[in-house]
Motif scaffolding. Structure first.
Motif, short mmCIF file in Angstrom:
data_model
loop_
_atom_site.label_atom_id
_atom_site.label_comp_id
_atom_site.label_asym_id
_atom_site.label_seq_id
_atom_site.Cartn_x
_atom_site.Cartn_y
_atom_site.Cartn_z
N HIS A 58 3.52 -3.39 -16.46
CA HIS A 58 3.34 -4.80 -16.08
C HIS A 58 3.99 -5.14 -14.74
CE1 HIS A 58 2.30 -5.02 -20.38
NE2 HIS A 58 1.60 -6.07 -20.04
N SER A 59 5.09 -4.50 -14.42
CA SER A 59 5.73 -4.79 -13.13
C SER A 59 4.86 -4.29 -11.98
CB SER A 59 7.12 -4.15 -13.08
OG SER A 59 7.98 -4.76 -14.02
N LEU A 60 4.29 -3.11 -12.13
CA LEU A 60 3.38 -2.58 -11.11
C LEU A 60 2.20 -3.52 -10.91
CD1 LEU A 60 2.53 -0.27 -9.21
CD2 LEU A 60 1.37 0.77 -11.16
N GLU A 61 1.66 -4.03 -12.00
CA GLU A 61 0.53 -4.95 -11.90
C GLU A 61 0.95 -6.26 -11.25
OE1 GLU A 61 -1.13 -5.30 -15.78
OE2 GLU A 61 -2.02 -3.29 -15.76
N ALA A 62 2.17 -6.72 -11.54
CA ALA A 62 2.62 -8.01 -11.03
C ALA A 62 2.86 -8.01 -9.53
CB ALA A 62 3.89 -8.43 -11.77
N VAL A 63 3.36 -6.90 -8.97
CA VAL A 63 3.68 -6.90 -7.53
C VAL A 63 2.43 -6.72 -6.67
CG1 VAL A 63 6.01 -6.06 -7.96
CG2 VAL A 63 4.20 -4.41 -7.44
N GLY A 64 1.34 -6.21 -7.25
CA GLY A 64 0.08 -6.11 -6.50
C GLY A 64 0.20 -5.30 -5.23
N ASN A 65 -0.37 -5.82 -4.15
CA ASN A 65 -0.46 -5.05 -2.91
C ASN A 65 0.83 -4.97 -2.12
OD1 ASN A 65 -0.32 -7.57 -1.72
ND2 ASN A 65 -2.45 -7.59 -1.01
N LYS A 66 1.92 -5.52 -2.65
CA LYS A 66 3.21 -5.36 -1.97
C LYS A 66 3.60 -3.90 -1.86
CE LYS A 66 5.07 -9.85 -3.46
NZ LYS A 66 6.08 -10.54 -4.32
N ILE A 67 3.11 -3.07 -2.78
CA ILE A 67 3.46 -1.65 -2.72
C ILE A 67 2.82 -0.95 -1.53
CG2 ILE A 67 3.79 -1.52 -5.22
CD1 ILE A 67 1.12 0.01 -5.38
N LEU A 68 1.81 -1.59 -0.90
CA LEU A 68 1.12 -0.98 0.24
C LEU A 68 1.77 -1.33 1.58
CD1 LEU A 68 -2.62 -1.57 -0.78
CD2 LEU A 68 -1.15 0.39 -1.31
N ARG A 69 2.84 -2.10 1.57
CA ARG A 69 3.46 -2.55 2.82
C ARG A 69 3.85 -1.41 3.77
NH1 ARG A 69 7.32 -7.56 0.64
NH2 ARG A 69 5.62 -9.07 0.34
N PRO A 70 4.30 -0.25 3.26
CA PRO A 70 4.64 0.83 4.20
C PRO A 70 3.47 1.28 5.07
CG PRO A 70 5.64 1.25 2.08
CD PRO A 70 4.72 0.08 1.88
N LEU A 71 2.23 1.02 4.64
CA LEU A 71 1.06 1.40 5.45
C LEU A 71 0.91 0.53 6.68
CD1 LEU A 71 -1.51 2.06 2.57
CD2 LEU A 71 -0.37 3.77 4.01
N ASP A 72 1.61 -0.59 6.71
CA ASP A 72 1.65 -1.43 7.90
C ASP A 72 2.98 -1.29 8.64
OD1 ASP A 72 -0.93 -2.61 7.59
OD2 ASP A 72 -0.11 -3.90 6.01
N GLY A 73 3.81 -0.36 8.16
CA GLY A 73 5.12 -0.13 8.76
C GLY A 73 5.31 1.32 9.12
N PRO A 74 6.22 2.01 8.43
CA PRO A 74 6.53 3.40 8.81
C PRO A 74 5.37 4.38 8.59
CG PRO A 74 7.66 2.80 6.76
CD PRO A 74 7.10 1.54 7.35
N LEU A 75 4.40 4.01 7.75
CA LEU A 75 3.27 4.91 7.48
C LEU A 75 1.97 4.42 8.14
CD1 LEU A 75 3.92 5.63 3.69
CD2 LEU A 75 4.50 7.08 5.64
N ALA A 76 2.08 3.51 9.10
CA ALA A 76 0.88 2.99 9.78
C ALA A 76 0.12 4.14 10.45
CB ALA A 76 1.28 1.96 10.82
N GLY A 77 -1.20 4.13 10.29
CA GLY A 77 -2.04 5.17 10.88
C GLY A 77 -2.02 6.48 10.11
N TRP A 78 -1.65 6.41 8.84
CA TRP A 78 -1.56 7.63 8.02
C TRP A 78 -2.88 8.40 8.01
CZ3 TRP A 78 1.90 10.68 5.88
CH2 TRP A 78 1.48 11.59 4.90
N GLN A 79 -2.80 9.73 8.20
CA GLN A 79 -4.00 10.57 8.26
C GLN A 79 -4.08 11.61 7.14
OE1 GLN A 79 -6.52 10.27 10.71
NE2 GLN A 79 -5.42 8.37 11.11
N GLY A 80 -3.03 11.74 6.36
CA GLY A 80 -2.99 12.79 5.35
C GLY A 80 -3.61 12.37 4.02
N PRO A 81 -3.45 13.20 2.99
CA PRO A 81 -4.01 12.88 1.68
C PRO A 81 -3.27 11.73 1.01
CG PRO A 81 -2.71 14.89 1.56
CD PRO A 81 -2.80 14.52 3.01
N ILE A 82 -4.02 10.97 0.21
CA ILE A 82 -3.48 9.84 -0.54
C ILE A 82 -3.96 9.97 -1.99
CG2 ILE A 82 -3.35 7.34 -0.79
CD1 ILE A 82 -4.11 7.08 2.15
N ALA A 83 -3.01 10.03 -2.92
CA ALA A 83 -3.35 10.06 -4.34
C ALA A 83 -3.12 8.68 -4.92
CB ALA A 83 -2.48 11.08 -5.06
N VAL A 84 -4.15 8.13 -5.57
CA VAL A 84 -4.09 6.79 -6.14
C VAL A 84 -4.36 6.88 -7.64
CG1 VAL A 84 -5.12 4.48 -6.15
CG2 VAL A 84 -4.86 5.72 -4.00
N ASP A 85 -3.56 6.16 -8.45
CA ASP A 85 -3.82 6.22 -9.89
C ASP A 85 -4.28 4.88 -10.45
OD1 ASP A 85 -1.87 4.74 -11.62
OD2 ASP A 85 -0.35 6.05 -10.77
#
Length: 290
Positions: free
Chosen positions: A112-139
């Motif tokens: 439930h906590s994962l569901e509640a925070v939503g896209n906040k977990i993606l914030r590193p993709l606009d910060g230290p991981l911006a422009g990521w080119q490697g593999p991404i595993a999503v569950d």
């Protein structure tokens, strides 16, 4: 540390009760109860680390005692945890399962906590991981809305995107990826049936049907029976080696991580699939990663 794979999804505590006897609904048997770091994204990350990769975790963990203990354990394992969203007011998620000698009896995932925070977990993709080119595993423990958002997100459009449901009950959350031109789906035969809205009896045929729906690649497993990978050049299939099953929770995550690691190491379609089925068989037998 610089990652070479991102793992997005559930990071939590696994509480697993295992008995060496056959169990059914209502069974009361002696066994062992353990608490270990788990969650689909974390299981993939831990397996990928064992295969020589450097995973970063994009998920949420509470700032409660359970969360602090979990993050400390992940740091000791050598995983990249700086990318986690640490919630001040939400508890650390937990998964509970009961397994018998005949496999998984029942499980409850409290994400439930994962569901509640939503896209906040993606914030590193606009910060230290911006422009990521490697593999991404999503569950598939992410919400239906967030998974649909990821399927349309420009940051994921050209990436090496690998997607797996957390369970058959969440398989249909992956429907937006059936037309994703760079996604690889990892599902079991039951999950393939749910995505195709039609009962499937053969892993190779199910993988091909998922490809026909528009996904770039589809890997379908069927327990001790055939595992298949349908890709733009055709379909490959392998049967896992026969082993004594001592655990099942996390087997699919191990399969996925081994497959990704094999491909990143240069293995072709057939060799990567064989490596994955062998790794999953090793895992369910209770042996360590190899």
């Amino acid at each position: 540390m610089t990652p070479d794979i991102l793992c997005i999804g559930s990071v939590l505590w696994d509480i697993i009760g295992r008995s060496n006897t056959h169990m059914t609904q209502g069974s009361d048997r002696p066994g062992r109860i353990t608490r270990v770091p788990g969650g689909v994204a974390l299981n993939i990350a831990m397996a990928a680390k064992a295969y020589g990769m450097k995973p970063a975790l994009l998920s949420t963990v509470g700032r409660d005692d359970e969360g602090d203990t979990l993050v400390a354990a992940l740091d000791r394992l050598g995983l990249i945890t700086e990318t986690l969203y640490r919630s001040e007011d939400l508890p650390t998620d937990v998964y509970m399962a009961v397994e018998g000698a005949n496999g998984l009896i029942a499980a409850i995932a409290d994400a439930h906590s994962l569901e509640a925070v939503g896209n906040k977990i993606l914030r590193p993709l606009d910060g230290p991981l911006a422009g990521w080119q490697g593999p991404i595993a999503v569950d598939g423990n992410l919400t239906t809305n967030l998974l649909a958002e990821i399927a349309q997100d420009r940051r994921f459009m050209q990436s090496d995107l690998r997607v797996a449901p957390a369970s058959p009950g969440k398989a249909e959350r992956l429907l937006p990826f059936l037309t994703h031109k760079s996604a690889t789906l990892y599902v079991n035969l039951e999950e393939a049936s749910l995505l195709l809205h039609d009962v499937q009896t053969d892993a190779a045929q199910a993988a091909l049907r998922l490809r026909d729906r528009g996904v770039y690649r589809a890997l379908v497993t069927d327990g001790p029976r055939l595992a298949a990978c349908a890709y733009p050049g055709g379909v490959e299939a392998h049967r896992p080696p026969e082993v004594m099953v001592t655990r099942v929770t996390g087997a699919g995550d191990t399969f996925m991580a081994a497959h990704i690691a094999a491909e990143r190491g240069g293995a072709d379609v057939g060799a990567a699939l064989l490596r994955a089925v062998e790794a999953a068989a090793t895992y369910v037998s209770g042996d360590t990663y190899s």
